[in-house]
Motif scaffolding. Structure first.
Motif, mmCIF file in Angstrom:
data_model
loop_
_atom_site.group_PDB
_atom_site.id
_atom_site.type_symbol
_atom_site.label_atom_id
_atom_site.label_comp_id
_atom_site.label_asym_id
_atom_site.label_seq_id
_atom_site.Cartn_x
_atom_site.Cartn_y
_atom_site.Cartn_z
ATOM 1 N N ALA A 130 0.835 -1.208 0.000
ATOM 2 C CA ALA A 130 0.000 0.000 0.000
ATOM 3 C C ALA A 130 0.867 1.255 0.000
ATOM 4 O O ALA A 130 0.572 2.239 -0.699
ATOM 5 C CB ALA A 130 -0.926 -0.006 1.219
ATOM 6 N N ASP A 131 1.965 1.224 0.763
ATOM 7 C CA ASP A 131 2.861 2.383 0.791
ATOM 8 C C ASP A 131 3.586 2.552 -0.541
ATOM 9 O O ASP A 131 3.824 3.684 -0.987
ATOM 10 C CB ASP A 131 3.867 2.242 1.932
ATOM 11 N N LEU A 132 3.935 1.443 -1.184
ATOM 12 C CA LEU A 132 4.534 1.541 -2.515
ATOM 13 C C LEU A 132 3.569 2.187 -3.494
ATOM 14 O O LEU A 132 3.957 3.036 -4.301
ATOM 15 C CB LEU A 132 4.927 0.151 -3.013
ATOM 16 N N ALA A 133 2.309 1.779 -3.439
ATOM 17 C CA ALA A 133 1.310 2.337 -4.353
ATOM 18 C C ALA A 133 1.131 3.833 -4.123
ATOM 19 O O ALA A 133 0.925 4.598 -5.072
ATOM 20 C CB ALA A 133 -0.016 1.607 -4.183
ATOM 21 N N ARG A 134 1.209 4.239 -2.868
ATOM 22 C CA ARG A 134 1.059 5.663 -2.538
ATOM 23 C C ARG A 134 2.381 6.421 -2.631
ATOM 24 O O ARG A 134 2.409 7.629 -2.451
ATOM 25 C CB ARG A 134 0.499 5.797 -1.127
ATOM 26 N N ARG A 135 3.476 5.689 -2.868
ATOM 27 C CA ARG A 135 4.831 6.260 -2.904
ATOM 28 C C ARG A 135 5.123 7.005 -1.602
ATOM 29 O O ARG A 135 5.613 8.132 -1.592
ATOM 30 C CB ARG A 135 5.001 7.154 -4.132
ATOM 31 N N ARG A 136 4.838 6.308 -0.520
ATOM 32 C CA ARG A 136 5.062 6.866 0.812
ATOM 33 C C ARG A 136 6.136 6.049 1.516
ATOM 34 O O ARG A 136 6.067 4.816 1.546
ATOM 35 C CB ARG A 136 3.773 6.852 1.636
ATOM 36 N N VAL A 137 7.125 6.738 2.086
ATOM 37 C CA VAL A 137 8.187 6.076 2.846
ATOM 38 C C VAL A 137 7.815 6.184 4.319
ATOM 39 O O VAL A 137 7.790 7.275 4.888
ATOM 40 C CB VAL A 137 9.559 6.717 2.573
ATOM 41 N N ARG A 138 7.520 5.033 4.928
ATOM 42 C CA ARG A 138 7.002 5.011 6.297
ATOM 43 C C ARG A 138 7.784 4.000 7.120
ATOM 44 O O ARG A 138 8.062 2.889 6.662
ATOM 45 C CB ARG A 138 5.514 4.647 6.275
ATOM 46 N N PHE A 139 8.150 4.396 8.342
ATOM 47 C CA PHE A 139 8.836 3.475 9.242
ATOM 48 C C PHE A 139 7.893 2.360 9.681
ATOM 49 O O PHE A 139 6.672 2.543 9.764
ATOM 50 C CB PHE A 139 9.352 4.205 10.478
ATOM 51 N N ILE A 140 8.468 1.207 9.971
ATOM 52 C CA ILE A 140 7.710 0.092 10.528
ATOM 53 C C ILE A 140 7.557 0.319 12.033
ATOM 54 O O ILE A 140 8.545 0.515 12.750
ATOM 55 C CB ILE A 140 8.429 -1.240 10.273
ATOM 56 N N GLY A 141 6.328 0.330 12.509
ATOM 57 C CA GLY A 141 6.103 0.533 13.940
ATOM 58 C C GLY A 141 6.421 1.961 14.356
ATOM 59 O O GLY A 141 6.152 2.920 13.623
ATOM 60 N N ASP A 142 7.011 2.110 15.523
ATOM 61 C CA ASP A 142 7.301 3.433 16.077
ATOM 62 C C ASP A 142 8.530 4.036 15.400
ATOM 63 O O ASP A 142 9.627 3.461 15.437
ATOM 64 C CB ASP A 142 7.549 3.311 17.585
ATOM 65 N N ALA A 143 8.354 5.190 14.765
ATOM 66 C CA ALA A 143 9.436 5.803 13.994
ATOM 67 C C ALA A 143 10.640 6.140 14.867
ATOM 68 O O ALA A 143 11.793 5.924 14.469
ATOM 69 C CB ALA A 143 8.926 7.057 13.289
ATOM 70 N N LYS A 144 10.408 6.668 16.042
ATOM 71 C CA LYS A 144 11.524 7.021 16.925
ATOM 72 C C LYS A 144 12.306 5.783 17.351
ATOM 73 O O LYS A 144 13.541 5.813 17.445
ATOM 74 C CB LYS A 144 11.018 7.781 18.142
ATOM 75 N N ALA A 145 11.595 4.706 17.598
ATOM 76 C CA ALA A 145 12.278 3.469 17.994
ATOM 77 C C ALA A 145 13.176 2.966 16.871
ATOM 78 O O ALA A 145 14.301 2.519 17.107
ATOM 79 C CB ALA A 145 11.254 2.402 18.375
ATOM 80 N N ARG A 146 12.681 3.051 15.630
ATOM 81 C CA ARG A 146 13.493 2.587 14.502
ATOM 82 C C ARG A 146 14.745 3.465 14.351
ATOM 83 O O ARG A 146 15.832 2.970 14.058
ATOM 84 C CB ARG A 146 12.681 2.632 13.210
ATOM 85 N N ILE A 147 14.608 4.766 14.560
ATOM 86 C CA ILE A 147 15.762 5.659 14.415
ATOM 87 C C ILE A 147 16.755 5.433 15.552
ATOM 88 O O ILE A 147 17.975 5.459 15.336
ATOM 89 C CB ILE A 147 15.302 7.125 14.369
ATOM 90 N N ARG A 148 16.258 5.211 16.746
ATOM 91 C CA ARG A 148 17.177 4.976 17.866
ATOM 92 C C ARG A 148 18.007 3.714 17.653
ATOM 93 O O ARG A 148 19.130 3.606 18.158
ATOM 94 C CB ARG A 148 16.393 4.886 19.173
ATOM 95 N N GLU A 149 17.467 2.751 16.909
ATOM 96 C CA GLU A 149 18.230 1.545 16.605
ATOM 97 C C GLU A 149 19.423 1.855 15.707
ATOM 98 O O GLU A 149 20.470 1.213 15.806
ATOM 99 C CB GLU A 149 17.322 0.517 15.919
ATOM 100 N N ASP A 150 19.288 2.846 14.829
ATOM 101 C CA ASP A 150 20.375 3.259 13.934
ATOM 102 C C ASP A 150 20.047 4.651 13.407
ATOM 103 O O ASP A 150 19.149 4.813 12.579
ATOM 104 C CB ASP A 150 20.524 2.278 12.767
ATOM 105 N N THR A 151 20.772 5.654 13.883
ATOM 106 C CA THR A 151 20.475 7.038 13.521
ATOM 107 C C THR A 151 20.661 7.297 12.029
ATOM 108 O O THR A 151 20.089 8.250 11.487
ATOM 109 C CB THR A 151 21.364 8.002 14.338
#
Length: 313
Positions: free
Chosen positions: A47-68
């Motif tokens: 669905a995100d590919l169809a909308r051309r939207r780049v979205r984090f999986i789950g909590d965005a801050k958590a994903r960034i804290r894993e690797d800035t």
């Protein structure tokens, strides 16, 4: 009774795939394919590919804290694949956690930035990053997003392939000293730093005028000989992006230019009595400069006259 192993395997595989997907960064990076080619989508990536939207999986801050570095990957993927506004949660998380960018190795930052700069939607994305206060810390200087955008438009109009180093020059170079700052800040390779150094001097207005008037004339040929086709094209593109008029013909001519071969060498001057040493090198340089100045002649009479004058400055 325990079910046969053959019926358990798909559920085990699905669990492992879901666990793996939840550890990835973006939904569009967590699609799986079965052996028959059918897709498995556990996080709404299609669905995100169809909308051309780049979205984090789950909590965005958590994903960034894993690797800035995922902050830069967010903008790089948006520049390459996204359309419309950025995902609000992802952008908010990137802004909140931007201080972590200073902890990343310069080599990793360089790789992501150069990929971003070469992407189709880089100009718009850099505007978003600038508004979010993300560009200046990355480059340790002010970024000219407007010039970058004009260069990108010009490349597209003239069908010139996007080049990350050329675009980096448009975005960050103001004076020659900026090259060393960028080399250190981004751990640029020697080749990348040399290209930026060739871009640093602005194209003089007199040269730009001559190139516009005669895109394949003597001044154009001499300019190409001295700086090379790549640097000549890059400097002309930047000059045009800054407002110089009529350079399109010269930019096109750089694609098929072949560097003339110097028709004489040190041996020809030694045959005329010069000895090896500094004087010989200086005479050869004078002869080459004279040959370029008279538009690369090849006839024997003119070449003899050039060598004779070079011996007696």
């Amino acid at each position: 009774r325990r079910p046969p192993r053959s019926t358990l395997l798909p559920y085990t595989t699905l669990f492992r795939s879901l666990h793996d997907a939840q550890r990835r960064d973006f939904t569009i990076n967590a699609l799986y394919a079965r052996r028959d080619g059918s897709l498995v989508d556990l996080v709404e990536g299609l669905a995100d590919l169809a909308r051309r939207r780049v979205r984090f999986i789950g909590d965005a801050k958590a994903r960034i804290r894993e690797d800035t570095l995922r902050i830069l990957r967010l903008f790089r993927f948006h520049a390459a694949y996204g359309a419309g506004p950025m995902d609000g949660e992802a952008l908010h998380a990137a802004i909140c956690l931007r201080a972590g960018l200073s902890t990343l190795s310069r080599e990793r930052v360089r790789v992501e930035l150069l990929k971003l700069l070469g992407a189709q939607g880089a100009a718009e994305t850099l505007g978003i990053m600038s508004d979010a206060g993300l560009l200046q810390p990355l480059f340790a200087g002010i970024a000219d997003v407007g010039l970058f955008g004009r260069l990108a438009d010009l490349e597209a109009r003239l069908n010139v392939p996007a080049d990350p180093v050329r675009r980096l020059g448009a975005l960050t170079l103001r004076v020659p000293d900026d090259v060393e700052r960028l080399r250190e800040k981004l751990r640029l390779s020697n080749g990348e730093a040399q290209r930026l150094a060739a871009l640093a001097p602005p194209l003089p207005a007199s040269v730009a005028g001559a190139l516009a008037a005669e895109p394949e004339g003597p001044v154009a040929r001499a300019f190409l000989y001295h700086v090379g086709a790549e640097a000549a094209r890059d400097r002309a593109l930047l000059a045009a992006a800054r407002g110089a008029q009529g350079l399109e013909g010269f930019i096109g001519a750089t694609a098929h230019w072949v560097r003339p071969k110097l028709p004489f060498g040190a041996a020809d001057l030694m045959a005329r009595g010069l000895k090896p040493g500094p004087a010989l090198g200086a005479a050869l340089a004078r002869a080459e400069a004279a040959w370029v100045a008279v538009d690369f002649p090849s006839d024997t009479q003119t070449l003899d006259a050039i060598l004779a004058r070079a011996i007696t400055p």
